[in-house]
Design a protein around this motif. Structure first.
Motif, PDB file in Angstrom:
ATOM      1  N   MET A   1       8.508  27.045  56.615  1.00  0.00           N
ATOM      2  CA  MET A   1       8.362  28.286  55.913  1.00  0.00           C
ATOM      3  C   MET A   1       8.691  28.162  54.431  1.00  0.00           C
ATOM      4  SD  MET A   1       7.169  30.764  57.759  1.00  0.00           S
ATOM      5  CE  MET A   1       6.080  29.512  58.378  1.00  0.00           C
ATOM      6  N   ARG A   2       9.478  27.163  54.076  1.00  0.00           N
ATOM      7  CA  ARG A   2       9.830  27.001  52.656  1.00  0.00           C
ATOM      8  C   ARG A   2       8.600  26.860  51.782  1.00  0.00           C
ATOM      9  NH1 ARG A   2      14.694  22.791  53.488  1.00  0.00           N
ATOM     10  NH2 ARG A   2      16.192  24.287  54.303  1.00  0.00           N
ATOM     11  N   GLY A   3       7.616  26.112  52.273  1.00  0.00           N
ATOM     12  CA  GLY A   3       6.390  25.928  51.507  1.00  0.00           C
ATOM     13  C   GLY A   3       5.635  27.235  51.300  1.00  0.00           C
ATOM     14  N   VAL A   4       5.581  28.044  52.337  1.00  0.00           N
ATOM     15  CA  VAL A   4       4.892  29.332  52.240  1.00  0.00           C
ATOM     16  C   VAL A   4       5.668  30.272  51.316  1.00  0.00           C
ATOM     17  CG1 VAL A   4       4.113  31.361  53.526  1.00  0.00           C
ATOM     18  CG2 VAL A   4       3.838  29.089  54.501  1.00  0.00           C
ATOM     19  N   ALA A  22      -1.812  32.415  55.934  1.00  0.00           N
ATOM     20  CA  ALA A  22      -1.858  31.651  57.184  1.00  0.00           C
ATOM     21  C   ALA A  22      -2.573  30.319  56.986  1.00  0.00           C
ATOM     22  CB  ALA A  22      -2.541  32.472  58.277  1.00  0.00           C
ATOM     23  N   ALA A  23      -3.665  30.332  56.224  1.00  0.00           N
ATOM     24  CA  ALA A  23      -4.390  29.086  55.949  1.00  0.00           C
ATOM     25  C   ALA A  23      -3.494  28.119  55.176  1.00  0.00           C
ATOM     26  CB  ALA A  23      -5.664  29.381  55.167  1.00  0.00           C
ATOM     27  N   GLU A  24      -2.746  28.625  54.208  1.00  0.00           N
ATOM     28  CA  GLU A  24      -1.820  27.785  53.442  1.00  0.00           C
ATOM     29  C   GLU A  24      -0.769  27.168  54.360  1.00  0.00           C
ATOM     30  OE1 GLU A  24       0.082  25.774  50.446  1.00  0.00           O
ATOM     31  OE2 GLU A  24      -1.884  26.735  50.355  1.00  0.00           O
ATOM     32  N   ALA A  25      -0.318  27.933  55.346  1.00  0.00           N
ATOM     33  CA  ALA A  25       0.711  27.465  56.273  1.00  0.00           C
ATOM     34  C   ALA A  25       0.145  26.617  57.405  1.00  0.00           C
ATOM     35  CB  ALA A  25       1.445  28.665  56.870  1.00  0.00           C
ATOM     36  N   GLY A  26      -1.186  26.654  57.580  1.00  0.00           N
ATOM     37  CA  GLY A  26      -1.794  25.927  58.684  1.00  0.00           C
ATOM     38  C   GLY A  26      -1.490  26.565  60.032  1.00  0.00           C
ATOM     39  N   MET A  27      -1.388  27.890  60.040  1.00  0.00           N
ATOM     40  CA  MET A  27      -1.070  28.622  61.257  1.00  0.00           C
ATOM     41  C   MET A  27      -2.040  29.784  61.423  1.00  0.00           C
ATOM     42  SD  MET A  27       3.009  29.228  60.840  1.00  0.00           S
ATOM     43  CE  MET A  27       4.132  27.880  60.542  1.00  0.00           C
ATOM     44  N   LEU A  32       2.055  32.807  61.951  1.00  0.00           N
ATOM     45  CA  LEU A  32       2.687  32.875  60.636  1.00  0.00           C
ATOM     46  C   LEU A  32       3.587  34.101  60.552  1.00  0.00           C
ATOM     47  CD1 LEU A  32       3.040  32.199  57.588  1.00  0.00           C
ATOM     48  CD2 LEU A  32       1.123  33.746  57.203  1.00  0.00           C
ATOM     49  N   HIS A  33       3.062  35.234  60.932  1.00  0.00           N
ATOM     50  CA  HIS A  33       3.834  36.471  60.849  1.00  0.00           C
ATOM     51  C   HIS A  33       5.132  36.361  61.640  1.00  0.00           C
ATOM     52  CE1 HIS A  33       4.875  40.726  61.244  1.00  0.00           C
ATOM     53  NE2 HIS A  33       4.155  40.908  60.145  1.00  0.00           N
ATOM     54  N   ARG A  34       5.044  35.839  62.841  1.00  0.00           N
ATOM     55  CA  ARG A  34       6.220  35.695  63.697  1.00  0.00           C
ATOM     56  C   ARG A  34       7.255  34.750  63.071  1.00  0.00           C
ATOM     57  NH1 ARG A  34       3.642  34.614  67.886  1.00  0.00           N
ATOM     58  NH2 ARG A  34       3.762  32.359  67.882  1.00  0.00           N
ATOM     59  N   HIS A  35       6.816  33.584  62.620  1.00  0.00           N
ATOM     60  CA  HIS A  35       7.739  32.606  62.040  1.00  0.00           C
ATOM     61  C   HIS A  35       8.300  33.083  60.700  1.00  0.00           C
ATOM     62  CE1 HIS A  35       7.364  29.290  64.903  1.00  0.00           C
ATOM     63  NE2 HIS A  35       6.082  29.608  64.992  1.00  0.00           N
ATOM     64  N   PHE A  36       7.453  33.678  59.887  1.00  0.00           N
ATOM     65  CA  PHE A  36       7.895  34.140  58.574  1.00  0.00           C
ATOM     66  C   PHE A  36       8.913  35.264  58.722  1.00  0.00           C
ATOM     67  CE2 PHE A  36       7.828  35.994  54.404  1.00  0.00           C
ATOM     68  CZ  PHE A  36       7.558  34.942  53.568  1.00  0.00           C
ATOM     69  N   THR A  37       8.629  36.187  59.619  1.00  0.00           N
ATOM     70  CA  THR A  37       9.558  37.300  59.835  1.00  0.00           C
ATOM     71  C   THR A  37      10.890  36.798  60.375  1.00  0.00           C
ATOM     72  OG1 THR A  37       7.713  38.812  60.177  1.00  0.00           O
ATOM     73  CG2 THR A  37       9.860  39.532  60.985  1.00  0.00           C
ATOM     74  N   ALA A  38      10.855  35.804  61.248  1.00  0.00           N
ATOM     75  CA  ALA A  38      12.098  35.226  61.772  1.00  0.00           C
ATOM     76  C   ALA A  38      12.901  34.562  60.652  1.00  0.00           C
ATOM     77  CB  ALA A  38      11.797  34.224  62.879  1.00  0.00           C
ATOM     78  N   ALA A  39      12.221  33.923  59.710  1.00  0.00           N
ATOM     79  CA  ALA A  39      12.899  33.200  58.632  1.00  0.00           C
ATOM     80  C   ALA A  39      13.404  34.113  57.524  1.00  0.00           C
ATOM     81  CB  ALA A  39      11.956  32.154  58.042  1.00  0.00           C
TER      82      ALA A  39
END
Length: 114
Positions: A1-4, A22-27, A32-39
């Protein structure tokens, strides 16, 4: 997530959408939403808005600029939308918030972090 997070930070003035992020994250957008929100505790687009509002507040405190000028500088196309979102985040419209901060009558914490 740091990269995003860094990617979003580099693009706070640009309009982005969840598919681009999401394309930038490769997800997928959902992953992406789930991981980003968790982070971060917020969605990617909410995080970008948060960065814009923080930058705007710093600019308003630092200089002799109008809210409309700052709105444009941080990526808003509408000063009205900027003021509405600023007030929702900080609890006061930009000019009143900055006046209060300069007078030293409050902390710089947002009205509500979400």
């Amino acid at each position: 997530m740091r990269g995003v997070i860094a990617w979003l930070g580099d693009r706070i003035t640009e309009p982005v959408n969840i598919d681009q992020i999401a394309a930038e994250a490769g997800m997928s957008p959902a992953t992406l939403h789930r991981h980003f929100t968790a982070a971060t505790g917020m969605s990617p687009l909410r995080y970008q808005k948060h960065l814009r509002l923080l930058s705007a507040r710093r600019q308003l405190l630092a200089g002799d600029v109008t809210a409309a000028q700052v709105a444009h500088t941080v990526g808003y196309t509408s000063a009205t939308q900027f003021s509405r979102e600023y007030r929702a985040f900080y609890g006061l419209p930009p000019v009143r918030d900055i006046t209060r901060l300069r007078a030293g009558t409050t902390s710089t914490a947002p009205a509500h972090p979400s």
